[in-house]
Design an enzyme around this catalytic site. Structure first.
Site, mmCIF file in Angstrom:
data_model
loop_
_atom_site.group_PDB
_atom_site.id
_atom_site.type_symbol
_atom_site.label_atom_id
_atom_site.label_comp_id
_atom_site.label_asym_id
_atom_site.label_seq_id
_atom_site.Cartn_x
_atom_site.Cartn_y
_atom_site.Cartn_z
ATOM 1 N N GLU A 86 0.806 -1.220 0.000
ATOM 2 C CA GLU A 86 0.000 0.000 0.000
ATOM 3 C C GLU A 86 0.844 1.277 0.000
ATOM 4 O OE1 GLU A 86 -4.043 -1.579 2.255
ATOM 5 O OE2 GLU A 86 -2.462 -0.628 3.441
ATOM 6 N N GLU A 117 6.409 -22.733 6.555
ATOM 7 C CA GLU A 117 6.929 -21.909 7.654
ATOM 8 C C GLU A 117 7.892 -22.670 8.559
ATOM 9 O OE1 GLU A 117 3.880 -22.119 11.310
ATOM 10 O OE2 GLU A 117 3.043 -21.120 9.547
#
Length: 274
Positions: A86, A117
């Site tokens: 953003e 992960e």
């Protein structure tokens, strides 16, 4: 003493304060979720000094050309990428200034990538793509504070001389221990036991907003309270920029928009005036 007795208590995995959720009405569920969400802002307020110390350490590094990397898995990784993505349209900065990495790569943004992960080495390998330097900062994000992908990346970044931070929702975790700046935002058990996409994720989102917005302000990407460097990528943003120039320069709408589109940003028009 058993090994498991020496491990830190994961507050994020403790039982919810509520039970028999399936027996609640829709209104009861929503009200109780909201009651739990109400504790998040206070938990974040308590760690502001920690966030401040991290941001103040990042600013001079970015002024020297350093970058900020967010590293996470699952929800935490997605939130880091969201925050990073953003910034270019909002503040008109290159995509390379703040970069989000997620265990499992871009596919993990929409799909669970099995065991991605669990590798303590992969996070640092993924960072190598960007040729990290001593001016860069790596901030690991993990609600549990134990995610190997995140902890390994932060540990290796610190070993190689990078500034490091850790955002977690538990106390005394491996992530906090390896990071220069540990931000431990304890929001308590989740409404749905262990569902850290809820309060923990909300706290992470708030902290990431605080970090990146404060950085952009300190790096000169805001004037007054306005996004004068925003990208003019759609009609809404062009209109917003036009109105900024109307207010600042006393121009008519059409003239303000003409100057905006010719210059490419509000900041450039304001600089032309001065």
């Amino acid at each position: 003493m058993k090994e498991e007795d020496t491990k830190p208590v994961k507050i994020t995995e403790q039982p919810s304060h509520y039970d028999h959720l399936e027996q609640m009405s829709v209104m009861e569920i929503l009200q109780h979720i909201n009651e739990e969400d109400a504790v998040v802002a206070e938990a974040v307020r308590k760690v502001i000094p920690k966030v401040c110390a991290l941001v103040e350490a990042i600013v001079p590094r970015m002024k020297q050309g350093g970058r900020l990397f967010y590293v996470g898995a699952g929800t935490s990784g997605r939130l880091g990428i969201l925050d990073a993505s953003e910034l270019p349209p909002t503040f008109g900065v290159p995509e390379t200034w703040v970069v989000g990495l997620i265990a499992g790569g871009d596919r993990a943004l929409r799909h669970a990538v099995e065991r991605a992960e669990d590798s303590a080495e992969q996070g640092w390998r993924d960072l190598q793509t960007y040729h990290p330097t001593a001016n860069d900062t790596v901030v690991g994000i993990a609600a549990s504070g134990t995610t190997p992908y995140v902890v390994g990346a932060v540990a290796m970044a610190k070993e190689h001389g990078l500034l490091t931070g850790g955002i977690t929702n538990n106390l005394n975790t491996p992530l906090a221990k390896v990071a220069h700046h540990a931000i431990e935002t304890v929001v308590g058990p989740e409404f749905v036991t262990g569902s850290t996409r809820m309060k923990s994720g909300t706290a992470q989102k708030m902290i990431l907003n605080m970090i990146s917005t404060t950085l952009m302000i300190r790096l000169g990407r805001i004037q007054g309270n306005r996004m004068v460097n925003m990208q003019l990528s759609n009609a809404k943003l062009i209109d917003r920029g036009t109105r900024m120039l109307q207010e600042s320069l006393g121009l008519g709408y059409e003239e303000a928009q003409r100057r905006l589109l010719e210059a490419g940003s509000v900041e450039k028009v304001l600089k032309q005036r001065s």
